[in-house]
Write an enzyme that holds these catalytic residues in place. Sequence first.
Site, PDB file in Angstrom:
ATOM      1  N   LYS A  22       0.915  -1.147  -0.138  1.00  0.00           N
ATOM      2  CA  LYS A  22      -0.073   0.106   0.044  1.00  0.00           C
ATOM      3  C   LYS A  22       0.888   1.202   0.026  1.00  0.00           C
ATOM      4  O   LYS A  22       0.632   2.157  -0.906  1.00  0.00           O
ATOM      5  CB  LYS A  22      -0.828   0.093   1.376  1.00  0.00           C
ATOM      6  CG  LYS A  22      -1.569   1.623   1.489  1.00  0.00           C
ATOM      7  CD  LYS A  22      -2.385   1.373   2.827  1.00  0.00           C
ATOM      8  CE  LYS A  22      -1.775   1.806   3.962  1.00  0.00           C
ATOM      9  NZ  LYS A  22      -1.463   3.117   4.250  1.00  0.00           N
ATOM     10  N   ASN A  23       2.115   1.392   0.736  1.00  0.00           N
ATOM     11  CA  ASN A  23       2.594   2.317   1.002  1.00  0.00           C
ATOM     12  C   ASN A  23       3.763   2.817  -0.057  1.00  0.00           C
ATOM     13  O   ASN A  23       4.237   3.785   0.033  1.00  0.00           O
ATOM     14  CB  ASN A  23       3.247   2.541   2.482  1.00  0.00           C
ATOM     15  CG  ASN A  23       2.136   2.725   3.530  1.00  0.00           C
ATOM     16  OD1 ASN A  23       0.881   3.142   3.127  1.00  0.00           O
ATOM     17  ND2 ASN A  23       2.355   2.494   4.615  1.00  0.00           N
ATOM     18  N   CYS A 118      -5.571  12.819  11.690  1.00  0.00           N
ATOM     19  CA  CYS A 118      -6.329  11.530  11.625  1.00  0.00           C
ATOM     20  C   CYS A 118      -6.117  10.715  12.931  1.00  0.00           C
ATOM     21  O   CYS A 118      -5.689  11.307  14.146  1.00  0.00           O
ATOM     22  CB  CYS A 118      -5.522  10.443  10.480  1.00  0.00           C
ATOM     23  SG  CYS A 118      -4.204   9.819  11.066  1.00  0.00           S
ATOM     24  N   ARG A 123      -0.461  14.723  12.349  1.00  0.00           N
ATOM     25  CA  ARG A 123      -0.019  14.564  10.718  1.00  0.00           C
ATOM     26  C   ARG A 123       0.421  15.831  10.261  1.00  0.00           C
ATOM     27  O   ARG A 123      -0.175  16.218   9.064  1.00  0.00           O
ATOM     28  CB  ARG A 123      -0.882  13.812  10.198  1.00  0.00           C
ATOM     29  CG  ARG A 123      -1.378  12.449  10.769  1.00  0.00           C
ATOM     30  CD  ARG A 123      -0.435  11.552  11.028  1.00  0.00           C
ATOM     31  NE  ARG A 123       0.312  10.796   9.779  1.00  0.00           N
ATOM     32  CZ  ARG A 123      -0.260   9.701   9.188  1.00  0.00           C
ATOM     33  NH1 ARG A 123      -1.508   9.333   9.501  1.00  0.00           N
ATOM     34  NH2 ARG A 123       0.106   9.396   8.072  1.00  0.00           N
ATOM     35  N   ASP A 307       4.180   1.246  12.162  1.00  0.00           N
ATOM     36  CA  ASP A 307       3.223   0.321  11.220  1.00  0.00           C
ATOM     37  C   ASP A 307       2.949  -1.289  11.855  1.00  0.00           C
ATOM     38  O   ASP A 307       1.998  -1.882  11.461  1.00  0.00           O
ATOM     39  CB  ASP A 307       3.100   0.586   9.651  1.00  0.00           C
ATOM     40  CG  ASP A 307       2.918   1.729   9.384  1.00  0.00           C
ATOM     41  OD1 ASP A 307       3.150   1.973   8.065  1.00  0.00           O
ATOM     42  OD2 ASP A 307       2.684   2.579  10.077  1.00  0.00           O
ATOM     43  N   ARG A 399      -9.122  -0.554   4.195  1.00  0.00           N
ATOM     44  CA  ARG A 399      -8.302   0.707   3.502  1.00  0.00           C
ATOM     45  C   ARG A 399      -6.953  -0.046   3.137  1.00  0.00           C
ATOM     46  O   ARG A 399      -6.396   0.443   2.278  1.00  0.00           O
ATOM     47  CB  ARG A 399      -8.034   1.952   4.494  1.00  0.00           C
ATOM     48  CG  ARG A 399      -9.216   2.612   4.811  1.00  0.00           C
ATOM     49  CD  ARG A 399      -8.886   3.730   5.526  1.00  0.00           C
ATOM     50  NE  ARG A 399      -7.872   4.643   4.772  1.00  0.00           N
ATOM     51  CZ  ARG A 399      -7.468   5.893   5.079  1.00  0.00           C
ATOM     52  NH1 ARG A 399      -8.106   6.457   6.289  1.00  0.00           N
ATOM     53  NH2 ARG A 399      -6.606   6.351   4.435  1.00  0.00           N
TER      54      ARG A 399
HETATM   55  C1  EPZ Z   1       3.940   7.322   6.073  1.00  0.00           C
HETATM   56  O1  EPZ Z   1       3.175   8.378   6.573  1.00  0.00           O
HETATM   57  C2  EPZ Z   1       2.998   6.113   6.072  1.00  0.00           C
HETATM   58  N1  EPZ Z   1       1.856   6.201   5.090  1.00  0.00           N
HETATM   59  C3  EPZ Z   1       2.481   5.560   7.586  1.00  0.00           C
HETATM   60  O2  EPZ Z   1       1.856   4.497   7.465  1.00  0.00           O
HETATM   61  C4  EPZ Z   1       3.858   5.266   8.339  1.00  0.00           C
HETATM   62  O3  EPZ Z   1       3.317   4.917   9.658  1.00  0.00           O
HETATM   63  C5  EPZ Z   1       4.598   6.373   8.260  1.00  0.00           C
HETATM   64  O4  EPZ Z   1       5.094   6.830   6.972  1.00  0.00           O
HETATM   65  C6  EPZ Z   1       5.982   6.109   9.092  1.00  0.00           C
HETATM   66  O5  EPZ Z   1       6.509   5.261   8.409  1.00  0.00           O
HETATM   67  C7  EPZ Z   1       1.925   6.230   3.963  1.00  0.00           C
HETATM   68  O6  EPZ Z   1       2.943   5.709   3.543  1.00  0.00           O
HETATM   69  C8  EPZ Z   1       0.483   6.390   3.029  1.00  0.00           C
HETATM   70  P1  EPZ Z   1       6.079  10.352   8.225  1.00  0.00           P
HETATM   71  P2  EPZ Z   1       3.939   9.839   6.828  1.00  0.00           P
HETATM   72  O7  EPZ Z   1       6.041  11.802   7.391  1.00  0.00           O
HETATM   73  O8  EPZ Z   1       4.573  10.011   5.356  1.00  0.00           O
HETATM   74  C9  EPZ Z   1       5.881  14.034  11.732  1.00  0.00           C
HETATM   75  C10 EPZ Z   1      -0.334   3.058   7.572  1.00  0.00           C
HETATM   76  O9  EPZ Z   1      -0.636   2.505   8.817  1.00  0.00           O
HETATM   77  N2  EPZ Z   1       5.791  14.800  10.355  1.00  0.00           N
HETATM   78  O10 EPZ Z   1       7.399   9.773   8.176  1.00  0.00           O
HETATM   79  O11 EPZ Z   1       2.688  10.801   6.977  1.00  0.00           O
HETATM   80  C11 EPZ Z   1       4.530  13.206  11.497  1.00  0.00           C
HETATM   81  O12 EPZ Z   1       3.533  13.984  12.549  1.00  0.00           O
HETATM   82  C12 EPZ Z   1       0.218   4.389   7.772  1.00  0.00           C
HETATM   83  O13 EPZ Z   1       0.269   2.383   6.487  1.00  0.00           O
HETATM   84  C13 EPZ Z   1       5.991  16.319  10.464  1.00  0.00           C
HETATM   85  O14 EPZ Z   1       5.981  16.555  11.933  1.00  0.00           O
HETATM   86  O15 EPZ Z   1       4.821   9.542   7.891  1.00  0.00           O
HETATM   87  C14 EPZ Z   1       4.849  12.094  12.242  1.00  0.00           C
HETATM   88  O16 EPZ Z   1       4.832  12.079  13.670  1.00  0.00           O
HETATM   89  C15 EPZ Z   1       0.058   5.218   9.033  1.00  0.00           C
HETATM   90  N3  EPZ Z   1       5.821  16.993   9.548  1.00  0.00           N
HETATM   91  C16 EPZ Z   1       6.117  11.584  11.863  1.00  0.00           C
HETATM   92  O17 EPZ Z   1       6.855  12.916  11.335  1.00  0.00           O
HETATM   93  C17 EPZ Z   1       5.653  16.852   8.189  1.00  0.00           C
HETATM   94  O18 EPZ Z   1       5.902  17.460   7.278  1.00  0.00           O
HETATM   95  C18 EPZ Z   1       6.150  10.397  10.658  1.00  0.00           C
HETATM   96  O19 EPZ Z   1       5.510  11.259   9.585  1.00  0.00           O
HETATM   97  C19 EPZ Z   1       5.722  15.149   7.980  1.00  0.00           C
HETATM   98  C20 EPZ Z   1       5.645  14.286   9.335  1.00  0.00           C
END
Ligand code: EPZ
Length: 420
Positions: A22-23, A118, A123, A307, A399
Site C-alpha cells: 500500500k505505502n 487522523c 500529521r 506500522d 483501507r
Molecule cells: C507514512 O506516513 C505511512 N503512510 C505511514 O503508514 C507510516 O506510519 C509513516 O510513513 C511512518 O513510517 C503512507 O506511506 C501512506 P512521516 P507519513 O512523514 O508519510 C511527522 C499506515 O498505517 N511529520 O514519516 O505521514 C508526523 O507527524 C500508515 O500504513 C511532521 O511533523 O509519515 C509523524 O509524527 C500510518 N511534519 C512523523 O513525522 C511533516 O511534514 C512521521 O511522519 C511530516 C511528518
Amino acid sequence: MDKFIIRGGRPLHGEITIGGAKNAGLKLLVAGLLTSERLVLTNVPHIADIATMRALLTQHGLSAEAVNGDKTTLSVGGDITSTEAPYDIVSKMRASILVLGPLLARCREARVSLPGGCAIGTRPVDLHLKGLETLGAKITLENGYINARAPNGLVGERIVLPFASVGATENLMMAATLAKGRTEIVNAAREPEMVDLANCLNAMGAKITGAGSGHIMIDGVEALHGAQHRIMSDRIECGTYACAAAITGGDLRLIGGQIEHLGAVVRAFEEAGVEVTQEGDAMRVRRTGALRGVDIMTEPYPGFPTDMQAQFMALLSVAEGASMITETIFENRFMHVPELNRMGARINVHGSSAIIRGVHGLSGAPVMATDLRASFSLIIAGLAAHGETILSRVYHLDRGYEAVERKLAACGAAIERVKD
Ligand code: EPZ
C-alpha cells in the site's frame, strides 16, 4: 458497516500470498502525474486507499484503468486538466498530499487541501511545504488549502530534513525529478518504499541515486517518459500475518515476504521466540516454544516500524513476562490498548510507552476497530482468544489489507465477514 466474527484457538498453517505494498503503490500511482505518457503498474493491491487515489488522479484528468479487466495491473496516464486536490478526497486519505510536488513540477502550480489529522496524530505537512519552498515554490495557506506556485519552475537545492519523514522524502524526490539542476535530500527516509519509488522514477527517465540511504541525489531532467513497474510486496502485511502465525502457534509461508524489508522486526520476533526464515520467495514463520516478552521502540527504518506496533503488541499480550513498547513516531497510536484490555490483556499506557504484562490467555469480546493497524491487532488477539470476537468498523481494515478473511480462513482460521 461490515463486521468480522472470529473464533480463536486454531493454529494457522499453510501459505498466504503477500500483495503489493500500500505505502509504495499509492505513491507510484501519483508518479503518473510526472509524465504525459502511460505508467503501467503491476502487483497493485485491491484495497480502498488505492481506489481513493485512483479517484483523485481522475479528478486531475488522469485515468488509472485496469488492464484487460485485471485491477492488479493499472495503466495510468492522460493530460492533467486540474491542479486542484479537493478537501473531500484529501480528508479521506492523507497520502493525497503527495500530488503537491508532482503537480508543482509538471504544471508549476497546485491547490491542494491541507490534509486534516487522523486517528493516530495531527500529521502536519510542514516538512513537505518547507522543502518545496527550498526548491523555489511560493506557498500560501488560505481557507484550508495549500496554494503553491513555481512560475519559473522548481530549482534544485540542498534540503536537510529535521526528521526522516517518509512523505516529505517522497514528495520532494518526485518534485525534484523535473527541477533545474541537482537536489540533495539529507536525512531522507530510508524505508524500502523509497527505493521502490526511486526505481520506478528512474525507469521513467529520472536521475536519482542514494535512495534507501539517508542521502538522496536527484538530477533534474526535462521530462519523464512512460514505464512499467511492479510494486514491491507489502512488508507490513507480511509482518502482520507473521504475528498471526506466531500468536496461534502456527507455521505459515508468506509468499513474497522478504526478511530484509522487515528490519528490526525480525530481531524482535527472534527475541520473542518466533522463528523467521527466508525460504526462496517466501518468508516462513513458526512458533514452537513459549512466547517471551520483548522491549520495543518504534523508529524510522531500519528501526522497528510504527506500522507494526499495534500488531506486535497483540502478540506480546500473551507472552511470558513483561514487555515495553515505546511509540516515538506518532503521538496517539495506542488506541488498540483499551480494546485489547477488554479481551483480557494487561496493558498500561504511560505517555508514549505501554507496559504489557503477559497473560495466559485472552477471551473473545465485541471490539471496535479505530485505525488500520489497530484493526488487525484485534484480529490477531481474536485468533488466539478463547471464544468469539466480533470486530466492528472493518472499513478501517479494508483501507489497507486485501481479502483478510479469505487469506486467514485458507490457513485454518475461523473467521467470517458479516454484512451489518
Ligand atoms: C507514512 O506516513 C505511512 N503512510 C505511514 O503508514 C507510516 O506510519 C509513516 O510513513 C511512518 O513510517 C503512507 O506511506 C501512506 P512521516 P507519513 O512523514 O508519510 C511527522 C499506515 O498505517 N511529520 O514519516 O505521514 C508526523 O507527524 C500508515 O500504513 C511532521 O511533523 O509519515 C509523524 O509524527 C500510518 N511534519 C512523523 O513525522 C511533516 O511534514 C512521521 O511522519 C511530516 C511528518
